[in-house]
Design an enzyme around this catalytic site. Structure first.
Site, PDB file in Angstrom:
ATOM      1  N   CYS A  22      49.440  17.576   8.933  1.00  0.00           N
ATOM      2  CA  CYS A  22      49.968  17.753  10.319  1.00  0.00           C
ATOM      3  C   CYS A  22      50.801  16.546  10.821  1.00  0.00           C
ATOM      4  O   CYS A  22      50.349  15.412  10.881  1.00  0.00           O
ATOM      5  CB  CYS A  22      48.316  17.991  11.162  1.00  0.00           C
ATOM      6  SG  CYS A  22      48.344  17.942  13.060  1.00  0.00           S
ATOM      7  N   GLY A  55      49.782  14.523  14.170  1.00  0.00           N
ATOM      8  CA  GLY A  55      48.588  13.931  13.866  1.00  0.00           C
ATOM      9  C   GLY A  55      48.715  13.153  12.779  1.00  0.00           C
ATOM     10  O   GLY A  55      48.162  12.195  13.135  1.00  0.00           O
TER      11      GLY A  55
END
Length: 270
Positions: A209, A212
């Site tokens: 991600c 992320g």
């Protein structure tokens, strides 16, 4: 109507890319997006990416998670789109304008400036986002960052030991997060290195991600755990994240094309 698509990935975080600039697309409903994303009966992906014309950038990128919900940002998809574009580009997203620059070390994305205000995450009510006074079992005192989409980050001794498949959905849907939340568990291993696992909002456990990685790096830098440039290693591989002197997040990493094909839109409810 047959529609052309390109299957791509960034560190195993995979996408189906449709180009509405080349040919008109059917209505982009939640049902259509989730049907395409289904790994058993569709093409299969974490996100459906739709490219279109933009009046403020070189192109516009829309992002639909595997559950069909449209979201603001996706760092790995941004690199994939930049690979398709083949040259430096400004990309319009629902989370703001980003800039992509292909290079020898991979594709660098200027993800903009992080936000930390409680109502920018957003949270349901005011609280300190640096050390949030909340906990879910062993996961406590997280930090929250918006990097175009919302993230909560927990720093733990061993991110691999966390039952993220169980706790991730509980935290994602907690009423504290009115727009739901991406859940990150991270272990700092050096001043320039972090290990990370992510439960992605609307997707689940993911191999990588990009947002992320950005949010986690910024959270660790803000707490003084790491320096201003770090390598964040996810299950799918590493990303380089820098928080530069201008306050902007620069993410660098790979992207790849897997294959191309076409499908009949009627097979997916369009």
């Amino acid at each position: 109507m047959r529609i052309a698509f390109t299957k791509m990935h960034g560190l195993g975080n995979d996408f189906v890319v449709l180009d509405a600039r080349a040919a008109p697309l059917p209505e982009l409903t939640c049902t259509f997006a989730s049907a395409l994303a289904d790994r058993r009966t569709g093409i299969g992906c974490d996100q459906l990416i739709v490219l279109d014309h933009s009046s403020v950038a070189d192109l516009r990128m829309r992002i639909f998670n595997a559950d069909g919900g449209e979201v603001e940002a996706c760092g790995n998809a941004s690199r994939a789109v930049a690979l398709l574009h083949g040259q430096p580009a400004r990309i319009e997203t629902a989370g703001g304008l980003i800039e992509a620059t292909p290079g020898a070390a991979g594709i660098s994305i200027d993800m903009g400036e992080p936000r930390f205000e409680w109502n920018a995450i957003p949270l349901a009510y005011a609280m300190d986002t640096h050390h949030m006074p909340v906990a879910w079992e062993m996961l406590d005192q997280p930090t929250a960052v918006n990097v175009g989409n919302p993230h909560v980050i927990f720093f733990v001794d061993d991110c691999d030991a966390v039952e993220l498949d169980r706790l991730g959905p509980e935290i994602e849907h907690d009423p504290l997060f009115p727009q739901r939340i991406n859940v990150n568990v991270a272990t700092v291993t050096a001043r320039d290195a972090v290990r990370l696992r992510v439960w992605e909002r609307g997707v689940g456990l993911t191999r990588a991600c990009g947002t992320g990685a950005c949010a986690t790096a910024i959270g660790a830098m803000r707490r003084g755990l790491v320096d201003r440039a770090v390598t964040v290693t996810l299950p799918g591989g590493p990303l380089r994240i820098e928080w530069n002197q201008a306050g902007r997040i620069i993410m660098t990493g790979p992207a790849a094309e897997s294959f191309r094909g076409t499908f009949d839109s009627r097979d997916f409810g369009a």
